[in-house]
Design a protein around this motif. Structure first.
Motif, PDB file in Angstrom:
ATOM      1  N   TYR A 140      10.509  10.334  -7.934  1.00  0.00           N
ATOM      2  CA  TYR A 140      10.960   9.635  -6.733  1.00  0.00           C
ATOM      3  C   TYR A 140      11.607   8.312  -7.123  1.00  0.00           C
ATOM      4  O   TYR A 140      11.194   7.646  -8.084  1.00  0.00           O
ATOM      5  N   THR A 141      12.614   7.926  -6.365  1.00  0.00           N
ATOM      6  CA  THR A 141      13.225   6.619  -6.569  1.00  0.00           C
ATOM      7  C   THR A 141      12.494   5.588  -5.709  1.00  0.00           C
ATOM      8  O   THR A 141      11.829   5.934  -4.723  1.00  0.00           O
ATOM      9  N   LYS A 142      12.629   4.331  -6.076  1.00  0.00           N
ATOM     10  CA  LYS A 142      11.963   3.281  -5.304  1.00  0.00           C
ATOM     11  C   LYS A 142      12.502   3.238  -3.879  1.00  0.00           C
ATOM     12  O   LYS A 142      11.735   3.017  -2.919  1.00  0.00           O
ATOM     13  N   SER A 143      13.786   3.459  -3.712  1.00  0.00           N
ATOM     14  CA  SER A 143      14.375   3.430  -2.360  1.00  0.00           C
ATOM     15  C   SER A 143      13.810   4.550  -1.490  1.00  0.00           C
ATOM     16  O   SER A 143      13.599   4.370  -0.282  1.00  0.00           O
ATOM     17  N   GLN A 144      13.550   5.713  -2.092  1.00  0.00           N
ATOM     18  CA  GLN A 144      12.955   6.815  -1.332  1.00  0.00           C
ATOM     19  C   GLN A 144      11.544   6.457  -0.879  1.00  0.00           C
ATOM     20  O   GLN A 144      11.168   6.717   0.270  1.00  0.00           O
ATOM     21  N   LEU A 145      10.790   5.845  -1.758  1.00  0.00           N
ATOM     22  CA  LEU A 145       9.421   5.476  -1.415  1.00  0.00           C
ATOM     23  C   LEU A 145       9.395   4.346  -0.390  1.00  0.00           C
ATOM     24  O   LEU A 145       8.538   4.337   0.506  1.00  0.00           O
ATOM     25  N   ILE A 146      10.307   3.426  -0.488  1.00  0.00           N
ATOM     26  CA  ILE A 146      10.387   2.337   0.497  1.00  0.00           C
ATOM     27  C   ILE A 146      10.658   2.900   1.887  1.00  0.00           C
ATOM     28  O   ILE A 146      10.023   2.504   2.873  1.00  0.00           O
TER      29      ILE A 146
ATOM     30  N   GLU B 276      -3.507  -2.900  -4.716  1.00  0.00           N
ATOM     31  CA  GLU B 276      -3.066  -2.742  -6.094  1.00  0.00           C
ATOM     32  C   GLU B 276      -3.153  -1.279  -6.532  1.00  0.00           C
ATOM     33  O   GLU B 276      -2.267  -0.774  -7.228  1.00  0.00           O
ATOM     34  N   GLU B 277      -4.238  -0.596  -6.106  1.00  0.00           N
ATOM     35  CA  GLU B 277      -4.381   0.832  -6.421  1.00  0.00           C
ATOM     36  C   GLU B 277      -3.293   1.651  -5.736  1.00  0.00           C
ATOM     37  O   GLU B 277      -2.775   2.620  -6.306  1.00  0.00           O
ATOM     38  N   ALA B 278      -2.933   1.248  -4.517  1.00  0.00           N
ATOM     39  CA  ALA B 278      -1.861   1.947  -3.801  1.00  0.00           C
ATOM     40  C   ALA B 278      -0.538   1.825  -4.552  1.00  0.00           C
ATOM     41  O   ALA B 278       0.230   2.798  -4.657  1.00  0.00           O
ATOM     42  N   ILE B 279      -0.278   0.633  -5.101  1.00  0.00           N
ATOM     43  CA  ILE B 279       0.952   0.417  -5.867  1.00  0.00           C
ATOM     44  C   ILE B 279       0.960   1.288  -7.117  1.00  0.00           C
ATOM     45  O   ILE B 279       2.004   1.832  -7.521  1.00  0.00           O
ATOM     46  N   GLN B 280      -0.204   1.460  -7.741  1.00  0.00           N
ATOM     47  CA  GLN B 280      -0.283   2.326  -8.920  1.00  0.00           C
ATOM     48  C   GLN B 280       0.127   3.761  -8.573  1.00  0.00           C
ATOM     49  O   GLN B 280       0.795   4.423  -9.372  1.00  0.00           O
ATOM     50  N   ILE B 281      -0.267   4.219  -7.394  1.00  0.00           N
ATOM     51  CA  ILE B 281       0.124   5.567  -6.959  1.00  0.00           C
ATOM     52  C   ILE B 281       1.636   5.638  -6.791  1.00  0.00           C
ATOM     53  O   ILE B 281       2.275   6.623  -7.194  1.00  0.00           O
ATOM     54  N   LEU B 282       2.235   4.606  -6.215  1.00  0.00           N
ATOM     55  CA  LEU B 282       3.690   4.595  -6.041  1.00  0.00           C
ATOM     56  C   LEU B 282       4.393   4.677  -7.399  1.00  0.00           C
ATOM     57  O   LEU B 282       5.394   5.399  -7.553  1.00  0.00           O
ATOM     58  N   ASN B 283       3.873   3.964  -8.371  1.00  0.00           N
ATOM     59  CA  ASN B 283       4.474   3.991  -9.709  1.00  0.00           C
ATOM     60  C   ASN B 283       4.355   5.383 -10.337  1.00  0.00           C
ATOM     61  O   ASN B 283       5.287   5.865 -11.001  1.00  0.00           O
ATOM     62  N   ILE B 284       3.218   6.033 -10.124  1.00  0.00           N
ATOM     63  CA  ILE B 284       3.041   7.396 -10.640  1.00  0.00           C
ATOM     64  C   ILE B 284       4.033   8.344  -9.969  1.00  0.00           C
ATOM     65  O   ILE B 284       4.607   9.230 -10.627  1.00  0.00           O
ATOM     66  N   MET B 285       4.248   8.158  -8.680  1.00  0.00           N
ATOM     67  CA  MET B 285       5.178   9.045  -7.961  1.00  0.00           C
ATOM     68  C   MET B 285       6.608   8.878  -8.462  1.00  0.00           C
ATOM     69  O   MET B 285       7.405   9.817  -8.412  1.00  0.00           O
ATOM     70  N   MET B 286       6.914   7.694  -8.994  1.00  0.00           N
ATOM     71  CA  MET B 286       8.249   7.488  -9.578  1.00  0.00           C
ATOM     72  C   MET B 286       8.330   8.073 -10.987  1.00  0.00           C
ATOM     73  O   MET B 286       9.280   8.792 -11.313  1.00  0.00           O
ATOM     74  N   THR B 287       7.335   7.775 -11.808  1.00  0.00           N
ATOM     75  CA  THR B 287       7.407   8.200 -13.211  1.00  0.00           C
ATOM     76  C   THR B 287       7.090   9.679 -13.409  1.00  0.00           C
ATOM     77  O   THR B 287       7.678  10.332 -14.271  1.00  0.00           O
ATOM     78  N   HIS B 288       6.166  10.208 -12.591  1.00  0.00           N
ATOM     79  CA  HIS B 288       5.703  11.582 -12.803  1.00  0.00           C
ATOM     80  C   HIS B 288       6.422  12.598 -11.930  1.00  0.00           C
ATOM     81  O   HIS B 288       6.604  13.742 -12.334  1.00  0.00           O
TER      82      HIS B 288
ATOM     83  N   GLN C  70       5.950   5.496   7.511  1.00  0.00           N
ATOM     84  CA  GLN C  70       4.560   5.923   7.663  1.00  0.00           C
ATOM     85  C   GLN C  70       3.539   4.778   7.622  1.00  0.00           C
ATOM     86  O   GLN C  70       2.499   4.858   8.276  1.00  0.00           O
ATOM     87  N   TYR C  71       3.809   3.740   6.848  1.00  0.00           N
ATOM     88  CA  TYR C  71       2.828   2.658   6.667  1.00  0.00           C
ATOM     89  C   TYR C  71       3.524   1.299   6.778  1.00  0.00           C
ATOM     90  O   TYR C  71       3.523   0.499   5.831  1.00  0.00           O
ATOM     91  N   PRO C  72       4.125   0.981   7.918  1.00  0.00           N
ATOM     92  CA  PRO C  72       4.904  -0.263   8.040  1.00  0.00           C
ATOM     93  C   PRO C  72       4.076  -1.525   7.785  1.00  0.00           C
ATOM     94  O   PRO C  72       4.607  -2.519   7.258  1.00  0.00           O
ATOM     95  N   ASN C  73       2.786  -1.505   8.127  1.00  0.00           N
ATOM     96  CA  ASN C  73       1.952  -2.701   7.919  1.00  0.00           C
ATOM     97  C   ASN C  73       1.751  -2.997   6.433  1.00  0.00           C
ATOM     98  O   ASN C  73       1.527  -4.149   6.049  1.00  0.00           O
ATOM     99  N   PHE C  74       1.839  -1.962   5.619  1.00  0.00           N
ATOM    100  CA  PHE C  74       1.659  -2.157   4.179  1.00  0.00           C
ATOM    101  C   PHE C  74       2.762  -3.020   3.591  1.00  0.00           C
ATOM    102  O   PHE C  74       2.559  -3.680   2.559  1.00  0.00           O
ATOM    103  N   THR C  75       3.919  -3.047   4.252  1.00  0.00           N
ATOM    104  CA  THR C  75       5.049  -3.841   3.740  1.00  0.00           C
ATOM    105  C   THR C  75       4.781  -5.344   3.833  1.00  0.00           C
ATOM    106  O   THR C  75       5.504  -6.133   3.220  1.00  0.00           O
TER     107      THR C  75
ATOM    108  N   ALA D 113       5.635  -7.760  -3.987  1.00  0.00           N
ATOM    109  CA  ALA D 113       5.861  -7.982  -5.412  1.00  0.00           C
ATOM    110  C   ALA D 113       6.435  -6.708  -6.060  1.00  0.00           C
ATOM    111  O   ALA D 113       7.274  -6.790  -6.957  1.00  0.00           O
ATOM    112  N   TRP D 114       5.978  -5.551  -5.608  1.00  0.00           N
ATOM    113  CA  TRP D 114       6.472  -4.269  -6.148  1.00  0.00           C
ATOM    114  C   TRP D 114       7.906  -3.999  -5.725  1.00  0.00           C
ATOM    115  O   TRP D 114       8.715  -3.501  -6.512  1.00  0.00           O
ATOM    116  N   GLN D 115       8.201  -4.317  -4.503  1.00  0.00           N
ATOM    117  CA  GLN D 115       9.523  -4.033  -3.946  1.00  0.00           C
ATOM    118  C   GLN D 115      10.635  -4.759  -4.714  1.00  0.00           C
ATOM    119  O   GLN D 115      11.674  -4.210  -4.983  1.00  0.00           O
TER     120      GLN D 115
END
Length: 370
Positions: free
Chosen positions: A344-350, A329-341, A356-361, A368-370
């Motif tokens: 980055y687009t969601k497709s770029q982060l995906i 959940e904390e990792a997802i918060q970082i992804l959201n910050i990278m988009m808003t701040h 880099q982190y295929p197991n995280f998918t 749920a984030w995707q």
């Protein structure tokens, strides 16, 4: 007389009142530091070039003399130097230039300390401030990576130029030593490091004792195998113990060669030399992460974010630690910050996560984030 000048790229708190003597004012000088950071990062060199008093700078290294020939030479040298010197040009596009603080030294002189962070690592610049003709001017800069004032670097070149004009009567041995040094530099330029190291012993003993030469030897030794580097480092430490110029050169080397305790020791030397810099927690975090101490790494990366909220690398590093700790959940918060701040687009982060982190998918949080 035409002279070719080679550019060189080049660091407390007080009450907010005028300090009286010399008219120094904390608020005014501090605002200068802020303006330097803003203009350099905007790729505008005009402000710092106007602020840097080239004449006062030259006075710090040009030899005083009543000799007519030297006076004539100095006149030509200063004219060529002032027309060619461009401090701002050496700073723009070199990396993130950050104003750290203003401080007063033991001689009651004011300094502005800056950090330069780029792809080649971290460096610090310490500008000396003088009050000249009713305004504040920069008159010199101590470059932590070289371990000396910029004026000292130019003094060496100035004196060498004088020698080349046969003003000094050099002995046969001195001329031979100068040629040996030139040969040594040519080997380095050609990346013939073994030949450079072997030829270094023919350089004059006086030059071999200087910090500048010993630092050059460190760069050479890092390219060689065996015990050469260990011997060179021991020689440097014997002459200049705990010097931050060496530590700055060795941080990345030790990290890349998995000598993490030595790497951390260098970070601490630099941190002490600049009277504390939270930015160095990025290095501490990286060291802890590769050593497997993820809890400490998380704390260091969070420290960087708290103090430098626009530093993208810290968010990326913290995301990686969260993934390893399965703090999804904390990792997802970082992804959201990278988009808003950071935009980055969601497709770029995906795409980044898949690479880099295929197991995280496979986690519920990611799906749920995707």
């Amino acid at each position: 007389m035409s002279l070719e000048m080679k550019k060189i790229i080049l660091f407390f708190s007080f009450p907010l009142w005028c300090f009286g003597q010399g008219g120094y004012n904390f608020t005014k000088i501090d605002s200068i530091g802020i303006a330097i950071e803003k203009t350099i990062n905007a790729e505008d060199k005009t402000f710092i070039n106007q602020l840097f008093d080239v004449e006062a700078f030259v006075d710090r290294f040009v030899m005083s003399s009543s000799n007519e020939w030297v006076l004539e030479y100095n006149s030509a040298f200063i004219k060529a130097f002032t027309s060619a010197f461009d401090l701002g040009e050496t700073l723009i596009n070199q990396g993130e230039y950050s104003y750290m603080r203003l401080y007063m030294d033991a001689d009651h002189k004011f300094h502005l300390l800056f950090r330069l962070f780029s792809d080649v690592g971290v460096n610090y610049h310490d500008y000396l401030v003088h009050y000249i003709d009713g305004t504040y001017k920069l008159v010199d800069v101590y470059v932590f990576y070289t371990g000396r004032n910029l004026s000292d670097t130019y003094r060496e070149r100035y004196m060498e130029n004088l020698a080349q004009q046969d003003f000094f009567t050099l002995t046969k041995e001195a001329k031979k030593a100068n040629k040996a040094y030139e040969k040594y530099l040519r080997f380095i330029e050609k990346e013939q490091y073994k030949k450079a190291y072997l030829s270094s012993f023919k350089v004059s003993p006086k030059r071999q004792k200087t910090k500048a030469f010993k630092l050059l030897q460190v760069n050479v030794a890092k390219q060689l195998e065996g015990t050469v580097l260990t011997e060179v480092l021991a020689d440097f430490e014997a002459s200049f113990p705990n010097d931050p110029s060496l530590a700055l050169r060795m941080i990345d080397y030790y990290f890349e060669n998995k000598q993490y305790d030595a790497c951390l020791a260098c970070v601490e030397v630099v941190d002490k030399a600049v009277n504390g810099d939270y930015f160095l927690d990025i290095y501490r975090g990286n060291i802890c992460e590769v050593k497997g101490d993820l809890a400490k790494a998380k704390g260091y990366f969070q420290s960087v974010i708290d103090n430098f909220p626009n530093f993208l690398e810290a968010y990326d590093s913290l995301f990686g630690v969260y993934v390893k700790l399965k703090n999804n959940e904390e990792a997802i918060q970082i992804l959201n910050i990278m988009m808003t701040h950071f935009g980055y687009t969601k497709s770029q982060l995906i795409a980044y996560i898949l690479d880099q982190y295929p197991n995280f998918t496979q986690t519920t949080a990611y799906q749920a984030w995707q």
